[in-house]
Design an enzyme around this catalytic site. Structure first.
Site, short mmCIF file in Angstrom:
data_model
loop_
_atom_site.label_atom_id
_atom_site.label_comp_id
_atom_site.label_asym_id
_atom_site.label_seq_id
_atom_site.Cartn_x
_atom_site.Cartn_y
_atom_site.Cartn_z
N THR A 48 0.89 -0.90 -0.17
CA THR A 48 -0.39 -0.18 0.24
C THR A 48 0.82 1.39 -0.32
O THR A 48 1.78 1.14 0.71
CB THR A 48 -0.97 0.07 1.05
OG1 THR A 48 -1.53 -1.10 0.86
CG2 THR A 48 -2.11 1.19 0.78
N SER A 85 -14.11 -4.85 2.40
CA SER A 85 -15.25 -6.11 2.72
C SER A 85 -15.78 -5.77 0.88
O SER A 85 -15.73 -6.84 0.17
CB SER A 85 -16.37 -5.83 3.29
OG SER A 85 -15.91 -6.20 4.39
N GLU A 113 -6.13 -6.31 3.76
CA GLU A 113 -6.14 -6.85 2.44
C GLU A 113 -7.37 -7.35 1.79
O GLU A 113 -7.81 -8.41 1.79
CB GLU A 113 -5.79 -8.82 4.18
CG GLU A 113 -4.66 -8.47 4.83
CD GLU A 113 -4.06 -9.83 3.46
OE1 GLU A 113 -3.99 -10.07 3.14
OE2 GLU A 113 -2.82 -9.21 4.16
N ILE A 169 2.65 0.43 7.17
CA ILE A 169 3.06 -1.43 6.90
C ILE A 169 3.04 -1.76 8.35
O ILE A 169 3.87 -1.57 9.32
CB ILE A 169 4.00 -1.59 6.26
CG1 ILE A 169 4.09 -0.53 4.39
CG2 ILE A 169 5.10 -3.42 6.10
CD1 ILE A 169 3.31 -1.12 3.65
C1 LIG Z 1 -3.87 -1.04 10.81
C2 LIG Z 1 -3.44 -1.17 8.98
C3 LIG Z 1 -2.49 -1.52 8.61
C4 LIG Z 1 -2.33 -2.29 7.69
N1 LIG Z 1 -1.38 -2.88 7.08
C5 LIG Z 1 -0.50 -3.13 5.74
C6 LIG Z 1 0.37 -4.13 5.52
O1 LIG Z 1 0.89 -4.30 5.81
N2 LIG Z 1 0.41 -3.83 4.02
C7 LIG Z 1 0.62 -3.18 3.64
O2 LIG Z 1 0.73 -3.43 2.10
N3 LIG Z 1 -0.95 -2.59 3.28
C8 LIG Z 1 -2.00 -2.41 5.04
N4 LIG Z 1 -2.60 -2.01 5.15
C9 LIG Z 1 -2.90 -1.12 4.14
C10 LIG Z 1 -4.48 -1.59 3.99
O3 LIG Z 1 -4.72 -3.13 2.99
C11 LIG Z 1 -5.87 -1.01 2.67
O4 LIG Z 1 -6.08 0.41 3.39
C12 LIG Z 1 -6.70 -1.48 2.15
O5 LIG Z 1 -6.62 -2.25 1.03
C13 LIG Z 1 -7.95 -0.10 1.37
O6 LIG Z 1 -7.09 0.35 0.91
P1 LIG Z 1 -7.56 2.43 1.56
O7 LIG Z 1 -6.98 2.20 2.39
O8 LIG Z 1 -6.53 2.56 0.58
O9 LIG Z 1 -8.57 2.70 0.86
P2 LIG Z 1 -9.15 3.22 -1.03
O10 LIG Z 1 -9.06 2.16 -1.86
O11 LIG Z 1 -9.11 4.66 -0.87
O12 LIG Z 1 -10.32 2.75 -0.96
C14 LIG Z 1 -11.69 3.30 0.03
C15 LIG Z 1 -12.87 3.13 0.63
O13 LIG Z 1 -13.33 2.95 -1.52
C16 LIG Z 1 -14.59 1.67 -1.78
N5 LIG Z 1 -13.76 1.06 -3.29
C17 LIG Z 1 -11.91 1.41 -3.42
N6 LIG Z 1 -12.12 1.04 -5.01
C18 LIG Z 1 -13.46 0.53 -5.22
C19 LIG Z 1 -14.28 0.04 -5.24
N7 LIG Z 1 -14.12 -0.47 -6.99
N8 LIG Z 1 -15.28 -0.67 -5.53
C20 LIG Z 1 -16.47 -0.64 -4.97
N9 LIG Z 1 -15.64 -0.16 -3.62
C21 LIG Z 1 -14.41 0.76 -3.41
C22 LIG Z 1 -13.19 0.71 -0.69
O14 LIG Z 1 -13.77 -0.48 -0.48
C23 LIG Z 1 -13.20 1.99 0.42
O15 LIG Z 1 -13.90 1.51 1.37
C24 LIG Z 1 -3.38 -1.62 6.30
C25 LIG Z 1 -4.11 -0.65 6.58
C26 LIG Z 1 -4.58 -0.24 7.66
C27 LIG Z 1 -5.58 0.41 8.42
#
Ligand SMILES: Cc1cc2nc3c(=O)[nH]c(=O)nc-3n(C[C@H](O)[C@H](O)[C@H](O)COP(=O)(O)OP(=O)(O)OC[C@H]3O[C@@H](n4cnc5c(N)ncnc54)[C@H](O)[C@@H]3O)c2cc1C
Length: 387
Positions: A125, A368, A365, A156
């Site tokens: 991410t 939803s 990961e 991360i």
């Molecule tokens: C506590 C924590 C630990 C984490 N640890 C790691 C880690 O170890 N390594 C790592 O790489 N990442 C990590 N992450 C990142 C995590 O995997 C991402 O937060 C996650 O993949 C969602 O990405 P985003 O937060 O950028 O949300 P966004 O991609 O910006 O999405 C925002 C909203 O839009 C919705 N959305 C996006 N696209 C669509 C679509 N096409 N259709 C419908 N809805 C959609 C999403 O479901 C969400 O509700 C961590 C996150 C947190 C909060």
């Protein structure tokens, strides 16, 4: 389908349950409050072999597979979600290496993780790329026998204590998901550093941090799989770990609702324990139904990965488990807060901690929503064998 566990799996469950009750539970509130990484608990995992569950014997593990790890994670998550995440990271940081790595990479990083001499983290991410991970901007440019990585990852998990990082970068910035390459970045790599820890809602015991690459000099021998073929490997990595995130959800749901049930047996209103009120019984029954369904989905997803199917064709099985079990955790924690009434909102009881911790699980990961996109895609492609 038969989910009766082998003797070995039952033993893993009992061992993890004992550690959860005797070692993890007494520390959970303090970890939440201080944000301290529990080094002592890591040492217990190391001594009892929990770090090696997911690895074959030739790489220092016990060969208990995803199901073995899932059972342990479920038990630990009943007591504390951060400590369950510590175990999950053994798989999140190594699945792609087990799948596409060289023998030398497996002997170093997988064996090191299994034996507890190394800790890994997973860096995909970025500030501008979460769900749409093909948009990552971190780039890797060839420089002789090395690659120079430049960019920033954020959030991360476990980065503050990790010795190595499984990192996705673009070796062809114009090729979208076809320009992905997976690298192993050692912590002491010149030009690489771990940045600030984030302030977050829950799961305080495992810090999340930034990773900063400033022309970080990574040997080409640290590439996992092939150049520009990394996207599939990263998806495999995510798919194969989803059942373990599901296990965190399952354990969280079981742990929090058990606390609420015990509370409801002793709290009296209108002349009887609240567990005798039908309204409370209905709430508990709703959670119990979802937990049983989540358990079947989760164990089946673990077995699916153990049969070698973390691929696109089976991705819906893994996504269903992940979405359903983690949403069950959120629902169970919410119900538990309600059953405790005002006490549910107070920090004197652990249900508010479970509530905050559970909230992470439907986001990481793959959210939803992303899980539903994967499920819907496979439904559309007729991969669910309904006909
Ligand atoms: C506590 C924590 C630990 C984490 N640890 C790691 C880690 O170890 N390594 C790592 O790489 N990442 C990590 N992450 C990142 C995590 O995997 C991402 O937060 C996650 O993949 C969602 O990405 P985003 O937060 O950028 O949300 P966004 O991609 O910006 O999405 C925002 C909203 O839009 C919705 N959305 C996006 N696209 C669509 C679509 N096409 N259709 C419908 N809805 C959609 C999403 O479901 C969400 O509700 C961590 C996150 C947190 C909060």
């Amino acid at each position: 389908m038969d989910f009766r566990l082998t003797e070995e799996h039952e033993l893993i469950r009992q061992t993890a349950r004992k550690i959860a009750r005797e070692v993890v539970a007494p520390r959970a509130a303090q970890l939440d409050e201080t944000g301290e990484y529990p080094e002592d608990i890591f040492q217990v995992y190391k001594e009892t072999g929990l770090l090696g569950l997911n690895f074959p014997e030739e790489y220092g593990g016990s060969g208990a597979g995803t199901l073995g790890l899932g059972l342990a994670v479920e038990e630990i998550a009943k007591a504390d979600n951060s400590c369950a995440l510590m175990l999950l990271l053994t798989k999140l940081s190594t699945s792609a290496i087990m799948r596409g790595g060289t023998e030398a990479q497996k002997q170093k990083y997988c064996r090191g993780t299994a034996e507890g001499t190394l800790r890994g983290a997973f860096g995909l991410t970025e500030p501008g790329a979460g769900s749409d991970s093909a948009q990552i901007k971190t780039k890797a440019e060839k420089d002789g026998a090395f690659y120079r990585l430049t960019g920033t990852k954020h959030w991360i998990s476990g980065a503050s204590v990790a010795d190595f990082f499984l990192v996705a970068a673009k070796t062809d910035v114009n090729a979208g998901s076809k320009g992905f390459t997976v690298f192993i970045v050692d912590r002491d790599t010149p030009g690489f550093r771990v940045g600030k820890s984030d302030r977050k809602m829950g799961v305080h015991g495992v810090p999340t941090c930034e990773l900063i690459f400033d022309e970080a000099k990574v040997p080409a021998s640290n590439i996992v799989g092939e150049v520009n073929k990394g996207f599939k490997l990263i998806m495999w990595n995510l798919n194969s770990v989803r059942p373990i995130v599901a296990a965190r959800g399952l354990g969280t749901a079981e742990g929090v609702i058990q606390y609420a049930i015990d509370y409801a047996r002793t709290r009296e209103t209108f002349g009887q324990p609240i567990i005798k009120h039908q309204a409370i019984q209905m709430m508990i029954a709703d959670v119990a139904m979802r937990i049983e369904a989540a358990r079947w989905l989760t164990y089946n997803a673990c077995l699916t990965v153990d049969e070698g199917h973390a691929d696109r064709e089976h991705a819906h099985i893994l996504s269903m488990a992940k979405a359903f079990a983690t949403e069950t955790a959120v629902m169970a924690a919410d119900t538990a807060v309600q059953i405790l009434g005002g006490n549910g909102y107070m920090m004197d009881h652990p249900v508010e901690r479970y509530y905050r911790d559970a909230r992470q699980l439907t986001i990481v990961e793959g959210t939803s929503q992303v899980q539903r996109l994967i499920i819907a895609r496979n439904v559309e492609d007729d991969l669910l064998n309904w006909r």
